[in-house]
Design an enzyme around this catalytic site. Structure first.
Site, mmCIF file in Angstrom:
data_model
loop_
_atom_site.group_PDB
_atom_site.id
_atom_site.type_symbol
_atom_site.label_atom_id
_atom_site.label_comp_id
_atom_site.label_asym_id
_atom_site.label_seq_id
_atom_site.Cartn_x
_atom_site.Cartn_y
_atom_site.Cartn_z
ATOM 1 N N GLU A 60 0.755 -1.406 0.189
ATOM 2 C CA GLU A 60 0.060 0.008 0.401
ATOM 3 C C GLU A 60 0.810 1.121 0.147
ATOM 4 O OE1 GLU A 60 -0.635 -2.936 2.172
ATOM 5 O OE2 GLU A 60 -3.032 -3.994 1.398
ATOM 6 N N HIS A 129 -10.688 -4.223 10.548
ATOM 7 C CA HIS A 129 -11.731 -3.906 9.049
ATOM 8 C C HIS A 129 -12.317 -3.517 9.336
ATOM 9 C CE1 HIS A 129 -8.382 -6.912 7.032
ATOM 10 N NE2 HIS A 129 -9.454 -6.038 6.027
#
Lengths: 324, 325
Positions: A60, A129
């Site tokens: 990322e 998450h």
């Protein structure tokens, strides 16, 4: 008007901007071959090829860095982070690089890039998450924060984001992707820094964005049955923030509730509450209320998660607390 | 390929300017004109001078916080760089960046970055942009030995090779990440060997020899430019000063420093130029006088320049600041 799902509004905006400007290209984890984990880039690799719709390694920080470098060369990159949770892996690139470069280089560089990422909890995805961390980026000068709640706003604001000369963090919501809404057939763009009054009302102002918008509208329906007229405002972009629309609404209703899915402690709601009291202290009939997530990592168990995350009932309770 | 005589004299002048600039900056720092962190390049001049001389004018150069020499090698006017160090509005970043954040887009010098390794994905993105635009350019990305232990170094190497991007990663191995020696921080002492894991060519070069650096970079740049993919070069060199102005460098022995200083790239090239009849002593002396003059003038210019106006505080954050019209 066509009815689109939220994720289809993302796809349409991307497709139109890619067709319009060949400098626009997409990349991220699983955006190409399978069309994105949430189907947002479906069909785009087939239409534009694997150079302009590029699957990347799971990396990322480098994904965001790629966007910066490509933007310097004159491209208009749209990077997808599979979820906002992974933006945390890329924090150095977003905060130390994207957001700082133009200023620290004395205006010498411009970074017309978009970072798209879906946030949010509510479906038992547990602690790592479920993040709603827009406050972190609103606290960072140098990057625009766009956070739409409806298919109409998604499409108009994503097109504006891609055409923006400045870096934009475009935050979607995982639980809104399948929601539907009307979207015009003809092209339109929505400006940054213009809040939308989603429902007018005279008794109390509720400011809500992303998944809290449908919750606030639900609460407004519930309260209307009890004779309380709620005005619901979606700022749509948190940087720049349309403070004027919020303040003029509260000046009329004299009461304000701010609803966000992120944590309460030092959240965006804290900033909005501070601004409201700075400007409207003597107009307020009641303390400004904040509705937000419990300050714990999001738990997995269904009942605990429901307790942790705010919903329409919590918003209605906050309204009742200052209107009865 | 032999380096033309004129280019060699230019390399010599360039290295002299870099050194004199750093000496001048140290004076400015001691006199209180320069604040914050400042990292001097003295001892490593052969690397930036040699490497950047391999590039075309429109190739991208991206650097670390030890970035003064790289901007000078790119041709940014020394007075604009010194004014930046002095925090003046005539500085190359209008006084907003300082020592660690030089930037000169007009010369494709796309910045000095102060998070170790943080600029490497940006370098990779520059190369991706070049490839997508089918441009005849390369990226020269400078990094330190410490950066090769950062995650983004490995992410960048992987992506650069995955797509065969035109980027030369040039690691300036001065053997210390602040006080921590390479041997105690890196699984490989030989940093260029880290390229092997990614199928990238890795080479080591004597970073105290400007001709060797130039030759190695010529080859690496040619390789990247022809579309063969990235290269990792490791230039072994030595910074004579501490890591920054506040570091006395006590973790290194005098004997070690003396050994490296015997290989100083500036007198070394001077000897070669004289022995090979490429330059006369008078030319070399004149070059030193000229470097002194340029830096003196840059310091005077910086001192005379105004500070940024208070109005500049909110300028340069965004390109677009109006949304209602």
């Amino acid at each position: 008007m066509a009815e689109l799902r939220y994720f289809e509004a993302v796809t349409q905006a991307l497709q139109e901007e890619m067709a319009r400007d060949d400098r626009v290209f997409l990349f991220g984890e699983d955006v190409g071959l399978v069309g994105g984990t949430f189907r947002c880039t479906e069909g785009l690799m087939a239409e534009f090829g694997s150079r302009r719709v590029r699957d990347t390694p799971i990396a990322e920080a480098a994904i965001v860095g790629l966007a910066i470098g490509a933007a310097i060369t004159g491209m208009r990159p749209v990077a997808e982070l599979m979820t906002m949770n992974f933006a945390i892996v890329a924090m150095d690139q977003i905060v130390n690089h994207v957001s700082k470069m133009r200023y620290m280089f004395g205006g010498g560089v411009k970074l017309p890039l978009v970072i798209r990422a879906p946030a949010g909890g509510g479906t038992q995805k547990a602690a790592q998450h479920s993040h709603c961390i827009e406050s972190w980026f609103v606290n960072t000068p140098g990057i625009r924060v766009v956070i739409p709640a409806t298919p109409y706003d998604v499409k108009g604001l994503l097109k504006t984001s891609i055409r923006s000369e400045d870096p934009v963090l475009f935050i979607e919501h995982e639980n809104l992707y399948s929601t539907r809404g009307e979207v015009p057939e003809e092209e339109y763009l929505l400006p940054f820094g213009v809040a939308d009054i989603k429902r007018p009302g005279r008794d109390v102002t509720v400011v809500a964005w992303s998944r809290m918008l449908p919750e606030a509208l639900k609460a407004a329906d519930m309260l209307a049955r009890e004779g309380i007229e709620v005005e619901v405002i979606d700022p749509r972009t948190l940087d720049p923030l349309d403070q004027d629309t919020i303040l003029s609404s509260v000046a009329r209703t004299h009461r304000a509730v701010i609803a966000e899915e992120g944590w309460r402690n030092v959240g965006v709601g804290a900033e909005l509450a501070a601004r409201i009291q700075e400007h409207l202290f003597y107009d307020l009939e009641a303390p400004v209320q904040r509705v937000a997530a419990a300050d714990v990592p999001t738990p997995y168990a269904r009942n605990l998660e429901k307790l942790a995350l705010p919903d329409a009932r919590d918003i209605a309770d906050a309204v009742l607390k200052i209107t009865l | 390929m032999a380096i033309p005589a004129a280019s060699q004299l230019k390399l010599y002048k360039n290295m002299l300017l870099m050194r004199r600039f750093e000496e001048g900056a140290a004076e400015g720092y001691a006199d209180g004109f320069i604040g914050g962190f400042m990292h001097l390049y003295i001892g490593q001049e052969a690397v930036a001078a040699g490497a950047i001389s391999s590039l075309n004018h429109d190739d991208y150069v991206i650097a670390t916080y030890r970035d003064h020499a790289h901007a000078l090698a790119r041709g940014t006017p020394p007075e604009a760089l010194m004014a930046e160090l002095y925090g003046r509005e005539t500085g190359v970043c209008k006084g907003k960046g300082g020592s660690m954040h030089f930037y000169d887009g007009s010369r494709y010098f796309v910045g000095g970055y102060a998070i170790v390794g943080g600029h490497l994905p940006i370098a990779t993105g520059l190369a991706l942009g070049i490839q997508m635009r089918n441009e005849d350019r390369v990226v020269m990305a400078f990094l330190g030995d410490g950066a090769s232990n950062q995650g983004v170094f490995h992410e960048s190497m992987n992506m650069a090779k995955l797509w065969d991007l035109p980027v030369v990663f040039l690691c300036e191995n001065n053997f210390y990440g602040i006080a921590t020696a390479v041997g105690t921080s890196s699984s490989y002492n030989e940093i260029h060997r880290k390229a092997q894991g990614y199928g990238i060519p890795g080479r080591v070069v004597d970073g105290m020899d400007v001709r060797a650096v130039r030759a190695a970079c010529d080859e690496a740049v040619r390789y990247a430019r022809q579309g063969s993919g990235p290269v990792l070069l490791e230039a072994r060199c030595y910074r004579y000063q501490g890591h920054s102005m506040t570091d006395p460098g006590k973790y290194r022995s005098q004997a070690e420093a003396d050994l490296w200083k015997k290989r100083d790239p500036i007198p070394r090239l001077a000897r070669q130029l004289l022995e090979e009849g490429i330059a006369t002593q008078a030319e070399l002396d004149a070059a030193q006088v000229e470097a002194n003059r340029i830096v003196e003038a840059a310091m005077q210019y910086a001192e005379r320049s105004p500070e940024p106006s208070p109005a500049a505080l909110y300028e340069d954050l965004f390109v677009e600041n109006t949304f209602h019209g």
